[in-house]
Design an enzyme around this catalytic site. Structure first.
Site, PDB file in Angstrom:
ATOM      1  N   ASP A  65       0.871  -1.188   0.000  1.00 18.24           N
ATOM      2  CA  ASP A  65       0.000   0.000   0.000  1.00 18.24           C
ATOM      3  C   ASP A  65       0.898   1.225   0.000  1.00 18.24           C
ATOM      4  O   ASP A  65       0.909   1.997   0.931  1.00 18.24           O
ATOM      5  CB  ASP A  65      -0.942  -0.006   1.206  1.00 18.24           C
ATOM      6  CG  ASP A  65      -0.209  -0.103   2.545  1.00 18.24           C
ATOM      7  OD1 ASP A  65       0.977  -0.521   2.555  1.00 18.24           O
ATOM      8  OD2 ASP A  65      -0.801   0.235   3.586  1.00 18.24           O
ATOM      9  N   ASP A 118       6.974   1.336   2.405  1.00 20.77           N
ATOM     10  CA  ASP A 118       6.817   0.418   1.263  1.00 20.77           C
ATOM     11  C   ASP A 118       7.814   0.781   0.164  1.00 20.77           C
ATOM     12  O   ASP A 118       8.422  -0.096  -0.452  1.00 20.77           O
ATOM     13  CB  ASP A 118       5.406   0.506   0.683  1.00 20.77           C
ATOM     14  CG  ASP A 118       4.321   0.240   1.698  1.00 20.77           C
ATOM     15  OD1 ASP A 118       3.729  -0.848   1.676  1.00 20.77           O
ATOM     16  OD2 ASP A 118       4.064   1.139   2.526  1.00 20.77           O
ATOM     17  N   ASP A 154       7.881  -1.898   7.041  1.00 26.85           N
ATOM     18  CA  ASP A 154       7.723  -2.907   5.993  1.00 26.85           C
ATOM     19  C   ASP A 154       9.042  -3.543   5.566  1.00 26.85           C
ATOM     20  O   ASP A 154       9.071  -4.687   5.107  1.00 26.85           O
ATOM     21  CB  ASP A 154       7.050  -2.288   4.767  1.00 26.85           C
ATOM     22  CG  ASP A 154       5.606  -1.916   5.028  1.00 26.85           C
ATOM     23  OD1 ASP A 154       4.999  -2.503   5.939  1.00 26.85           O
ATOM     24  OD2 ASP A 154       5.081  -1.035   4.332  1.00 26.85           O
TER      25      ASP A 154
END
Length: 318
Positions: A10, A15, A250
């Site tokens: 996302d 990310d 992440d």
């Protein structure tokens, strides 16, 4: 042989960092990137993913449109940390257009890619788990065909970052997290919220990392300015379990998927997700007493080799 990855994300700032770490790893082949609602609405996620691939000169990697809403929960995002657009609110006037997206939808692509590469694909899940939950409903045999699943999400000490007891990815779609932890019986590794906080990157390293004289470093410095300013604030440091540095949540799941030796300590325990609690909805539950009678257990990351992570970060901006 290269490690074959599907990345489900996302795209917010962490990310983006995880994508760039994966792209810089010589032993990795990214078969596809599936996008999901989360840090920012899906349209932004799609644009952000293409922006990251553009700066890395890797727009050849297929990107797929995934779920725009959670299964049952109310939609939410993390604009206060990642910026309203999910990528630090520093728009690129020459950003790639959404016509570059694949026509096939994310869940279909996930099922197809895994079917074509049985036992070889590692799925790295860094978003709310909606795409994964829908995929296993459509193809219940999917988990058996995966090599492994790495998840950034959940918490181990009931310490939240979105609700009192809930981590963002699981709170954003608790039903999806419940389904995935119940149905994905492949080897599963979880980087929880508290774990990532305890293994944060020193600020002195972050300064050195962003000071590299490359186009990628300039891009990263721009998109992380907002979140790093927020992360250095006193209020934020009170929220997390340690105030020692920057927490690229992440990237821990990604680093573990890339390098088998990255995790230096873990525990194996059955897990599920609370769906009904007034204060605990979305909280990950660790079944130490084995009352759930689950045969499948997950590996919960406890300690990692931070030197390896820092080297991966440096390489990602070269």
């Amino acid at each position: 042989m290269k490690k074959k990855l599907i990345i489900d994300l996302d795209t917010g700032v962490d990310d983006a960092q995880a994508i760039m770490v994966a792209l810089a790893a010589p032993n990795v082949e990214i078969l596809g990137i599936t996008c999901c609602h989360g840090n920012t609405p899906l349209e932004n996620v799609l644009k952000n993913t293409l922006r990251v691939l553009k700066v890395c000169n890797r727009l050849d990697i297929p990107v797929y449109r995934g779920c725009s809403k959670p299964l049952l929960a109310h939609e939410q995002n993390a604009g206060d940390f990642h910026g309203k657009d999910g990528l630090g609110e520093v728009p690129d006037p020459d950003a790639p257009g959404l016509e570059l997206l694949q026509k096939k939808k994310a869940v279909e692509a996930m099922i197809k890619i895994v079917k074509e590469n049985p036992g070889e694909v590692t799925l790295v899940a860094m978003a709310p788990l909606t795409n994964l939950a829908v995929a296993v409903q459509l193809d219940p045999s999917l988990p058996k065909k995966l090599k492994a699943l790495y998840i950034m999400g959940g918490n181990t000490e009931s310490r939240g970052n979105t609700t009192a007891c809930g981590e963002f990815n699981f709170v954003a779609d608790p039903e999806a997290a419940y389904i995935v932890l119940d149905c994905y019986t492949c080897p599963t590794y979880i980087a929880s919220w508290e774990f990532s906080c305890k293994n944060s990157l020193p600020w002195s390293f972050c300064d050195q990392w962003l000071a590299q004289n490359t186009e990628k470093a300039a891009f990263m410095k721009k998109i992380t300015c907002l979140s790093m300013t927020r992360a250095r604030s006193t209020d934020y440091q009170k929220e997390i379990t340690t105030g020692q540095g920057f927490n690229s949540c992440d990237t821990y799941a990604m680093a573990a998927a890339i390098d088998d030796t990255f995790i230096t300590e873990s525990e194996e325990v059955a897990v599920t997700v609370e769906l009904a609690g007034t204060y605990t909805r979305g909280m990950m539950v660790l079944d130490y007493m084995e009352l759930l009678k689950k045969k499948h257990k997950a590996f919960i990351m406890k300690k990692v080799d931070l030197e390896k992570l820092m080297q991966m970060f440096m390489n990602s901006l070269n």
